[in-house]
Design an enzyme around this catalytic site. Structure first.
Site, mmCIF file in Angstrom:
data_model
loop_
_atom_site.group_PDB
_atom_site.id
_atom_site.type_symbol
_atom_site.label_atom_id
_atom_site.label_comp_id
_atom_site.label_asym_id
_atom_site.label_seq_id
_atom_site.Cartn_x
_atom_site.Cartn_y
_atom_site.Cartn_z
ATOM 1 N N TYR A 57 0.823 -1.209 0.000
ATOM 2 C CA TYR A 57 0.000 0.000 0.000
ATOM 3 C C TYR A 57 0.860 1.264 0.000
ATOM 4 O O TYR A 57 0.456 2.290 -0.542
ATOM 5 C CB TYR A 57 -0.900 0.042 1.241
ATOM 6 C CG TYR A 57 -2.185 -0.720 1.117
ATOM 7 C CD1 TYR A 57 -2.188 -2.107 1.079
ATOM 8 C CD2 TYR A 57 -3.399 -0.052 1.063
ATOM 9 C CE1 TYR A 57 -3.380 -2.807 0.983
ATOM 10 C CE2 TYR A 57 -4.591 -0.745 0.969
ATOM 11 C CZ TYR A 57 -4.579 -2.127 0.922
ATOM 12 O OH TYR A 57 -5.758 -2.807 0.827
ATOM 13 N N LYS A 114 3.310 -15.490 2.293
ATOM 14 C CA LYS A 114 3.513 -16.164 1.006
ATOM 15 C C LYS A 114 5.017 -16.396 0.887
ATOM 16 O O LYS A 114 5.674 -15.922 -0.042
ATOM 17 C CB LYS A 114 2.953 -15.266 -0.121
ATOM 18 C CG LYS A 114 2.968 -15.892 -1.512
ATOM 19 C CD LYS A 114 1.937 -16.978 -1.720
ATOM 20 C CE LYS A 114 2.115 -17.659 -3.062
ATOM 21 N NZ LYS A 114 1.240 -18.846 -3.240
ATOM 22 N N ASP A 138 -2.713 -18.504 0.296
ATOM 23 C CA ASP A 138 -3.710 -19.114 -0.602
ATOM 24 C C ASP A 138 -4.494 -20.205 0.123
ATOM 25 O O ASP A 138 -5.727 -20.245 0.098
ATOM 26 C CB ASP A 138 -3.068 -19.626 -1.901
ATOM 27 C CG ASP A 138 -1.782 -20.414 -1.699
ATOM 28 O OD1 ASP A 138 -1.341 -20.569 -0.544
ATOM 29 O OD2 ASP A 138 -1.218 -20.880 -2.713
ATOM 30 N N ASP A 156 -6.413 -7.142 4.104
ATOM 31 C CA ASP A 156 -7.558 -6.480 3.463
ATOM 32 C C ASP A 156 -8.464 -7.525 2.817
ATOM 33 O O ASP A 156 -9.675 -7.560 3.026
ATOM 34 C CB ASP A 156 -7.050 -5.491 2.400
ATOM 35 C CG ASP A 156 -8.189 -4.792 1.679
ATOM 36 O OD1 ASP A 156 -9.129 -4.345 2.362
ATOM 37 O OD2 ASP A 156 -8.145 -4.713 0.431
ATOM 38 N N ASP A 173 -12.313 -9.159 4.337
ATOM 39 C CA ASP A 173 -13.590 -9.134 3.599
ATOM 40 C C ASP A 173 -14.107 -10.566 3.405
ATOM 41 O O ASP A 173 -15.311 -10.823 3.525
ATOM 42 C CB ASP A 173 -13.437 -8.460 2.224
ATOM 43 C CG ASP A 173 -13.826 -6.978 2.230
ATOM 44 O OD1 ASP A 173 -13.585 -6.318 3.264
ATOM 45 O OD2 ASP A 173 -14.360 -6.480 1.219
HETATM 46 C C1 IPM Z 1 -10.354 -1.122 3.917
HETATM 47 C C2 IPM Z 1 -10.448 -0.575 2.497
HETATM 48 C C3 IPM Z 1 -9.247 0.285 2.168
HETATM 49 C C4 IPM Z 1 -8.020 -0.610 2.220
HETATM 50 C C5 IPM Z 1 -9.323 1.019 0.821
HETATM 51 C C6 IPM Z 1 -10.565 1.824 0.669
HETATM 52 C C7 IPM Z 1 -8.111 1.885 0.598
HETATM 53 O O1 IPM Z 1 -10.620 -1.612 1.581
HETATM 54 O O2 IPM Z 1 -10.319 -0.316 4.851
HETATM 55 O O3 IPM Z 1 -10.346 -2.341 4.081
HETATM 56 O O4 IPM Z 1 -7.695 -1.266 1.223
HETATM 57 O O5 IPM Z 1 -7.379 -0.645 3.275
HETATM 58 MN MN MN Z 2 -10.963 -3.548 2.484
#
Ligand code: IPM
Ligand code: MN
Ligand code: NAD
Length: 344
Positions: A138, A183, A215, A239, A243
């Site tokens: 990032y 990884k 993975d 990240d 999710d």
């Molecule tokens: C999160 C989001 C952010 C990230 C984006 C919006 C930059 O996906 O907070 O998880 O990737 O960290």
């Molecule tokens: Mn995110």
């Protein structure tokens, strides 16, 4: 009097921020917590108001706050803009040195039947994703040319060590197991990550460390998620995996997070984004924001009872069958919030 800076942001951000602040007000009255809020422009709203996603006065207010609440940023209208809302999010994390992002994953009893996973797979699921938040790809160099592009993934041993220590500290207070995800069969940063993880583990003889390649970790998160206690990983993997973890409770709309630095103010935000597909309709699930408020009360202000009051009210509301659309119900944001407050 504690100062809480609020960054409502974009999309569903303002809708869920209002819900979170309504709940905060009710709980604060109950437990005698004195606070003031200061709303600041951030993300797309920052670009619109002041030409920057993290305006200077927003940053200064955040730095001098006791805690920060952030709802969500981002909007398709900035997809090709020179400055994007997301840059403000990365900038505030970096400026406040918020290196440790804590994303708890728990299953609500009342939502078990809504999970796409078989009940036996989600039985006993209770883990925390500890995501490194201020390093890695990032924040490495990004170069975009006509016919080539590169993104640099950088980690120092010190950056790895401090997030690993955070994960081990958290594991000590719960299941005493850390799963470090990397990884290392390909990446140099992951080879260093694994070496430092081994070193840190010697400081915590009471905690078990296991390693998992990212993975196969993604696969285990769906096939045997009860195996995890504390999962620690670099920025990008964290990240994606966090999710993915929202599939277990059934929606991103119930997932809160806390981001901590070494000693400055912490920031609390849902893990999801601004949900442009449902923004402005008043139907977003506010639970992610409301549970972020609970995390703030517990972790920044030591108000365990207040945090539990909120968490219990959320559980009870879901058990009563009050469900937003992401949970297959019909309740809107205001109805869900009112039901939670009634249960407080
Ligand atoms: C999160 C989001 C952010 C990230 C984006 C919006 C930059 O996906 O907070 O998880 O990737 O960290
Ligand atoms: Mn995110
Ligand atoms: P998203 O998290 O905004 O939405 C993904 C899906 O989840 C959508 O279908 C959305 O409707 C649903 N969803 C998310 N939160 C919900 C809630 N509270 N209630 C009900 N449904 C909910 O991800 P995206 O669509 O990939 O990204 C949209 C924008 O958000 C992008 O600009 C992205 O950069 C940004 N983003 C911001 C943050 C943040 O502010 N921390 C995090 C992730 C993405």
């Amino acid at each position: 009097m504690k100062k809480i800076v609020t960054l409502a942001g974009d999309g569903i951000g303002p809708e869920i921020m209002s819900a979170g602040l309504e709940v905060l007000e009710v709980v604060a009255q109950k437990v005698g917590f004195e606070y003031e809020t200061q709303a600041k422009a951030f993300g797309g709203a920052g670009i619109d108001a002041e030409g920057h996603p993290l305006p200077q006065d927003t940053l200064e207010a955040a730095k001098s706050a006791d805690a920060i609440l952030l709802a969500a940023i981002g909007s398709p209208q900035y997809d090709n803009a020179p400055v994007r809302p997301e840059q403000g999010l990365l900038a505030i994390r970096k400026e406040l040195n918020l290196f440790a992002n804590i994303r708890p994953v728990r299953i609500f009893d009342a939502l078990k039947h809504l999970s796409p996973l078989k009940p036996e797979r989600i039985e006993g699921v209770d883990f925390v994703v500890v995501r490194e938040l201020t390093g890695g790809i990032y924040f490495g160099e990004h170069t975009l040319n006509e016919a080539s592009a590169r993104d640099v993934n950088d980690y120092s041993a010190d950056e790895i060590r401090r997030i690993l220590r955070k994960a081990f500290d958290i594991a000590r207070g719960r299941g005493k197991k850390v799963t470090s995800i990397d990884k290392q069969n390909v990446l140099a940063t992951s080879k260093l990550w694994r070496k430092v993880a081994e070193e840190v583990a010697t400081e915590y003889p009471d905690v078990t460390l296991e390693h998992q390649l990212v993975d196969s970790a993604a696969m285990i998160m769906i096939t045997n998620p009860a195996r995890f206690d504390v999962v620690v990983t670099e920025n990008l993997f964290g990240d994606i995996l966090s999710d993915e973890s929202s599939v277990l409770p059934g929606t991103l709309g119930v997932m809160p997070s806390a981001s901590h630095s070494e000693n400055g103010p912490s920031l609390y935000e849902p893990i999801h984004g601004s949900a442009p597909d449902i923004a402005g309709q008043g139907i977003a699930n506010p639970i992610s924001m409301i549970l972020s408020v609970a995390m703030m009360l517990r972790e920044s202000f030591g108000l365990e009872e207040a945090a539990q009051l909120i968490e219990t009210a959320v559980d009870k509301t879901l058990t009563q069958g009050v469900l937003t659309r992401d949970l297959g119900g019909q309740a809107d944001t205001a109805e869900m919030t009112a039901a939670i407050i009634a249960n407080l």
